[in-house]
Design an enzyme around this catalytic site. Structure first.
Site, PDB file in Angstrom:
ATOM      1  N   LYS A  13      42.179  41.988  44.656  1.00 57.97           N
ATOM      2  CA  LYS A  13      43.632  42.222  44.625  1.00 57.97           C
ATOM      3  C   LYS A  13      44.031  43.061  43.411  1.00 57.97           C
ATOM      4  CE  LYS A  13      44.925  37.881  44.633  1.00 57.97           C
ATOM      5  NZ  LYS A  13      43.609  37.222  44.619  1.00 57.97           N
ATOM      6  N   ARG A  88      51.088  31.657  45.209  1.00 60.18           N
ATOM      7  CA  ARG A  88      49.790  30.988  45.356  1.00 60.18           C
ATOM      8  C   ARG A  88      49.925  29.711  46.187  1.00 60.18           C
ATOM      9  NH1 ARG A  88      47.040  34.259  41.487  1.00 60.18           N
ATOM     10  NH2 ARG A  88      45.199  33.268  40.704  1.00 60.18           N
ATOM     11  N   ARG A 127      32.138  40.521  36.891  1.00 59.86           N
ATOM     12  CA  ARG A 127      33.319  41.330  36.548  1.00 59.86           C
ATOM     13  C   ARG A 127      33.466  41.530  35.034  1.00 59.86           C
ATOM     14  NH1 ARG A 127      39.121  39.785  38.924  1.00 59.86           N
ATOM     15  NH2 ARG A 127      38.809  37.786  37.896  1.00 59.86           N
ATOM     16  N   ARG A 160      36.093  37.569  31.580  1.00 61.36           N
ATOM     17  CA  ARG A 160      37.164  36.575  31.539  1.00 61.36           C
ATOM     18  C   ARG A 160      36.574  35.172  31.434  1.00 61.36           C
ATOM     19  NH1 ARG A 160      41.344  37.998  36.329  1.00 61.36           N
ATOM     20  NH2 ARG A 160      41.304  35.747  36.448  1.00 61.36           N
ATOM     21  N   ARG A 171      38.345  27.570  41.135  1.00 60.61           N
ATOM     22  CA  ARG A 171      39.451  28.448  41.562  1.00 60.61           C
ATOM     23  C   ARG A 171      39.445  28.622  43.078  1.00 60.61           C
ATOM     24  NH1 ARG A 171      38.108  33.409  38.049  1.00 60.61           N
ATOM     25  NH2 ARG A 171      39.816  34.470  39.109  1.00 60.61           N
TER      26      ARG A 171
HETATM   27  P1  AMP Z   1      44.418  35.925  38.510  1.00 57.14           P
HETATM   28  O1  AMP Z   1      44.278  36.977  37.474  1.00 57.14           O
HETATM   29  O2  AMP Z   1      45.435  36.254  39.554  1.00 57.14           O
HETATM   30  O3  AMP Z   1      43.074  35.509  39.096  1.00 57.14           O
HETATM   31  O4  AMP Z   1      45.002  34.614  37.760  1.00 57.14           O
HETATM   32  C1  AMP Z   1      44.266  34.009  36.707  1.00 57.14           C
HETATM   33  C2  AMP Z   1      44.794  32.617  36.484  1.00 57.14           C
HETATM   34  O5  AMP Z   1      46.189  32.674  36.107  1.00 57.14           O
HETATM   35  C3  AMP Z   1      44.758  31.691  37.696  1.00 57.14           C
HETATM   36  O6  AMP Z   1      43.495  31.076  37.886  1.00 57.14           O
HETATM   37  C4  AMP Z   1      45.849  30.684  37.335  1.00 57.14           C
HETATM   38  O7  AMP Z   1      45.407  29.768  36.358  1.00 57.14           O
HETATM   39  C5  AMP Z   1      46.905  31.587  36.674  1.00 57.14           C
HETATM   40  N1  AMP Z   1      47.852  32.124  37.665  1.00 57.14           N
HETATM   41  C6  AMP Z   1      48.021  33.414  38.054  1.00 57.14           C
HETATM   42  N2  AMP Z   1      48.970  33.527  38.985  1.00 57.14           N
HETATM   43  C7  AMP Z   1      49.437  32.274  39.203  1.00 57.14           C
HETATM   44  C8  AMP Z   1      50.408  31.713  40.066  1.00 57.14           C
HETATM   45  N3  AMP Z   1      51.100  32.468  40.930  1.00 57.14           N
HETATM   46  N4  AMP Z   1      50.617  30.381  40.010  1.00 57.14           N
HETATM   47  C9  AMP Z   1      49.943  29.594  39.156  1.00 57.14           C
HETATM   48  N5  AMP Z   1      48.988  30.046  38.334  1.00 57.14           N
HETATM   49  C10 AMP Z   1      48.720  31.370  38.353  1.00 57.14           C
END
Ligand code: AMP
Length: 221
Positions: A13, A88, A127, A160, A171
């Site tokens: 994404k 989410r 990554r 990360r 996750r």
């Molecule tokens: P991402 O970069 O989208 O994989 O997000 C990394 C982390 O940020 C996730 O594993 C969550 O801990 C937090 N996070 C990102 N977007 C959301 C969301 N919409 N709701 C809750 N936590 C989020």
């Protein structure tokens, strides 16, 4: 265009959203990027979110909705946007609907990037992310020209903390609990378009662009 990208962590994404935003001149709204910036800067939001993120859990909805609401007050979203990482869960989808209603925004499409678990684990565990510009690389699929250095801006690359195998599994587990509710929600609104994201990033990008052009043309009629 106003696009929401859905799909499991590791479906690509972030990579797709960045490229789409560049090609289509759209604002890229990544909730993960905003949170990571807050963690790095040590803001109150960052301090609250850090532990959830490191454990692969969702940051509480109240914090997220406040953050998102603020993001939608910024000027750049007016030219159109790609939303990556939100919603989410169903509660977040309903919050988003409320924000859109208030701001008189109509979403054009929800692109669901489908990916298999084995591809996700391979992608995420390799990554690498740029510490300055956020560009993504991969140890084997898309290595940088110079080891540990971003091709685009020359800053250092890092892994990360939530891209460790144990956290990736958590996750995915969290994601799968909420996934089907969200899919149904957008299917009922006739907004959902499913794409396979297991292939090459360029092919997936072209598919999303073709789809959005088709939609754009049909909206003009
Ligand atoms: P991402 O970069 O989208 O994989 O997000 C990394 C982390 O940020 C996730 O594993 C969550 O801990 C937090 N996070 C990102 N977007 C959301 C969301 N919409 N709701 C809750 N936590 C989020």
């Amino acid at each position: 265009m106003r696009i929401i990208l859905l799909g499991p962590p590791g479906a690509g994404k972030g990579t797709q959203a960045k490229r789409l935003a560049d090609k289509m001149n759209l604002a890229h709204i990544s909730t993960g990027d905003i949170l990571r910036r807050n963690v790095l800067e040590g803001t109150a939001l960052g301090k609250e979110a850090k532990d959830f993120m490191e454990r692969g859990l969702l940051v509480p909805d109240e914090l997220m909705s406040k953050m998102l609401f603020e993001r939608f007050t910024q000027q750049d979203v007016k030219k159109g946007f790609i939303l990556d990482g939100y919603p989410r869960n169903l509660a977040q989808a309903i919050t988003l609907e409320g924000i859109f209603k208030q701001k008189d925004i109509d979403i054009d499409m929800v692109a669901y990037l489908d990916s298999s678990d084995s591809v996700i684990i391979q992608r995420l565990s390799g990554r690498l992310v740029c510490s300055a510009c956020g560009a993504n690389f991969h140890k084997t699929n898309m290595p940088p020209n110079k080891n540990g250095i971003c091709d685009k801006c020359g800053a250092s690359l890092f892994q990360r903390t939530d891209d460790k195998e144990e956290t990736i599994k958590k996750r995915l587990e969290v994601y799968k609990k909420e996934d089907s509710g969200l899919i149904k929600y957008y299917q009922q609104k006739n907004k959902l378009y499913r794409l396979s994201a297991d292939g090459e990033a360029e092919a997936v990008l072209n598919e999303i662009i073709a789809l959005s052009k088709k939609l754009h043309d049909s909206l003009k009629v």
